[in-house]
Design an enzyme around this catalytic site. Sequence first.
Site, PDB file in Angstrom:
ATOM      1  N   THR A 113     -71.280  11.875 -65.573  1.00 40.01           N
ATOM      2  CA  THR A 113     -72.735  11.742 -65.578  1.00 40.01           C
ATOM      3  C   THR A 113     -73.189  10.365 -66.027  1.00 40.01           C
ATOM      4  OG1 THR A 113     -74.736  12.498 -66.723  1.00 40.01           O
ATOM      5  CG2 THR A 113     -72.683  12.792 -67.880  1.00 40.01           C
TER       6      THR A 113
ATOM      7  N   TYR B 130     -74.091  15.873 -74.717  1.00 38.27           N
ATOM      8  CA  TYR B 130     -73.693  16.121 -73.328  1.00 38.27           C
ATOM      9  C   TYR B 130     -72.957  14.904 -72.764  1.00 38.27           C
ATOM     10  CZ  TYR B 130     -74.191  16.395 -68.281  1.00 38.27           C
ATOM     11  OH  TYR B 130     -73.941  16.367 -66.934  1.00 38.27           O
TER      12      TYR B 130
END
Length: 328
Positions: A118, A142
């Site tokens: 990501t 995350y």
Amino acid sequence: TMAKVLVTGGAGYIGSHACKALARAGFTPVAFDNLSTGWAEAVKYGPLVVGDLMDRAAVAAAIAEHQPVAVMHFAALSLVGESMKDPGLYWRVNVGGALNLIGAAAEAGIRYFVFSSTCATYGDQDGVMLTEDTPQYPINAYGGSKRAIEDILRDFGAACGLEHVIFRYFNVAGADPEGELGEQHRPETHLIPLMLDAVAGRRPALTVFGDDYPTPDGTCVRDYVHVSDLVAAHVLGLRWLMDGKGSRVFNLGSGRGFSVREVIGESRAVTNREVPVVQGARRPGDAAALVSASTRAIEELGWQPRHSALREMIAHAWAWAQKPEYRR
Ligand code: UDP
């Protein structure tokens, strides 16, 4: 018989679209999913193994049964806000699950691994165009957990020749252009589906998170990429590995940033309706701007994004939201 690819998270939003793309490309996708956020009905192009990556024996058993030539690893917790509230959960599930999967794949002699990373691994970088060589300083658990998995893959690549393609996604949006699949999160947290739910009267309004960011209109800027374009890159990444081209990192974005307000404006053009909006506070963990300098995937993989114009992504999401399968 057709070569199998183990697709973790194959019942989820991106994983289900990846299964379709793999089937179209002549592979048999074997979805491995604990159905915590995925949907069995979204597994349409190959078998579904219901199992949890935290259960190493279950992962090894799925690999032993299906003998995949490659793994595509989508299964993960993926919400920035939630990761700020419960960082331990993100480190445990994302890193623990990936470690079980990577270990089991290496032990079984699987040589090719495609990983969903990501742009959140880059952190907040003052709006610079992010390239694959931009140093990574994640600002939420995350992004931290995903960067750690990238490191694990590098170590396994060096130790046992597990060749890997790492894709760093920007904001994935839209739905299958043929209407067979779409985004279905519960609870939904993503901008475009929440916006369209507000337009459709399924919720009272869209809350815009923050209007005092250092961006042109004060709202966050993101780079949106169509889910079908994104998964097409994964098939190219798999071929890249099977052609012996070796481990590589690719950003996947459109190369253009849109503010939250610009996304709202574009949705009016698609739906012909106003978006009911209320202004809210910043969401913790959000970077001001994340935009990809997306040339490597185009130049090296021969990737051609076809549907990643913002209007088309919103139109496909809107079409999906009219389907009887779309549940809220
Ligand atoms: N956003 C918003 N309201 C919402 C959901 C998202 O203003 O209800 C903003 C969010 O702050 C971010 C952008 O929309 O700037 C995209 O958020 P999303 O959760 O879709 O993806 P993320 O960038 O977190 O991966």
